[in-house]
Scaffold this active site. Structure first.
Site, PDB file in Angstrom:
ATOM      1  CE  LYS A 200      -4.019  -2.061   0.011  1.00  0.00           C
ATOM      2  NZ  LYS A 200      -3.688  -3.390  -0.228  1.00  0.00           N
TER       3      LYS A 200
HETATM    4  C1  LIG Z   1      -9.354  -1.583  -1.607  1.00  0.00           C
HETATM    5  C2  LIG Z   1      -9.029  -2.489  -0.846  1.00  0.00           C
HETATM    6  N1  LIG Z   1      -9.653  -2.406   0.683  1.00  0.00           N
HETATM    7  C3  LIG Z   1      -9.222  -3.007   1.664  1.00  0.00           C
HETATM    8  C4  LIG Z   1      -8.247  -3.921   1.599  1.00  0.00           C
HETATM    9  C5  LIG Z   1      -7.877  -4.854   2.716  1.00  0.00           C
HETATM   10  O1  LIG Z   1      -6.676  -4.577   3.404  1.00  0.00           O
HETATM   11  P1  LIG Z   1      -5.959  -5.579   4.329  1.00  0.00           P
HETATM   12  O2  LIG Z   1      -5.291  -6.549   3.171  1.00  0.00           O
HETATM   13  O3  LIG Z   1      -5.033  -4.823   4.966  1.00  0.00           O
HETATM   14  O4  LIG Z   1      -6.920  -6.425   5.053  1.00  0.00           O
HETATM   15  C6  LIG Z   1      -7.428  -3.872   0.353  1.00  0.00           C
HETATM   16  C7  LIG Z   1      -6.372  -4.799   0.321  1.00  0.00           C
HETATM   17  O5  LIG Z   1      -5.541  -4.947  -0.589  1.00  0.00           O
HETATM   18  C8  LIG Z   1      -7.651  -3.099  -0.824  1.00  0.00           C
HETATM   19  O6  LIG Z   1      -7.284  -3.256  -1.687  1.00  0.00           O
END
Ligand SMILES: Cc1ncc(COP(=O)(O)O)c(C=O)c1O
Length: 205
Positions: A200
């Site tokens: 990210k």
């Molecule tokens: C748009 C979006 N929302 C939520 C998430 C979820 O995050 P996490 O992987 O930290 O749980 C991601 C993960 O890639 C994402 O791309």
């Protein structure tokens, strides 16, 4: 006129012939290693809002211009917490863009709520005409996802949610630091959730 060489994709000579990977994210510097090592040696568990957790929450709150930031173990947990804190529960419907990572939608099932997918345009932005057609008596909220760093049109979304009396929520997982008319994404809705996993823009590993 010299002929353009064939693209490597089509069997031409590669412009970059050094072996990959050519790019690594997040960049890890000595000071990152020192900070993580220092933390390991001082505490591996922080049960309250103190130390590096408080420092991170406070600096994110000032960066985003919001009153409260609460860290969670993942972006998925942040979305789950956001929906629960927003009072979304059994039988409620939430409009979610059809083009997003599944975690924008899946925590809603754990709350007994129903994600309702609305279409997106060619830029991946919510199609508000389609979203309007999907509103029912049970619709409580709409989620703006700032996909691939591209902010949603927050003027349009704020007007849409006010017109239809829906709560506006945000998933800023791809867009830490992105702004709409100078205002950081994540500061428009009633609440916002961010992921900080490995790749990210703001990575916590
Ligand atoms: C748009 C979006 N929302 C939520 C998430 C979820 O995050 P996490 O992987 O930290 O749980 C991601 C993960 O890639 C994402 O791309």
């Amino acid at each position: 006129m010299t002929a353009t060489p064939r693209l490597a994709l089509r069997g031409g000579p590669p412009v970059i012939d050094a072996p990959g990977p050519h790019f690594a994210w997040p960049p890890i510097e000595d000071r990152d290693v020192e900070a993580v090592t220092g933390q390991l040696l001082s505490a591996v568990s922080i049960p309250d809002r103190s130390g590096v957790i408080a420092a991170l929450e406070d600096s994110l709150a000032s960066f985003l211009g919001v009153r409260h930031v609460v860290t969670t173990c993942t972006g998925t947990a942040a979305l789950h917490s956001m929906y629960a804190a927003a009072g979304i529960g059994p039988g409620d419907e939430v409009i979610v863009p059809a083009l997003t990572f599944h975690a924008t939608a899946t925590p809603l099932f754990h709350l007994g709520a129903r994600p309702v997918l609305a279409d997106v345009d060619e830029h991946g932005q919510l199609d508000l005409d389609d979203a309007a057609r999907r509103i029912t008596q049970r619709t409580k909220a709409i989620v703006a996802v700032h996909l691939w760093g591209l902010p949603e049109n927050m003027d349009a979304l704020a007007a849409f949610s006010a017109r239809h009396d829906l709560m506006l929520l945000e998933d800023g997982s791809h867009a830490h630091g992105a702004t709409w008319r100078g205002q950081p994404v994540g500061s428009f809705g009633r609440a916002a959730a961010f992921s900080m996993n490995g790749p990210k823009p703001l990575s916590a590993g």
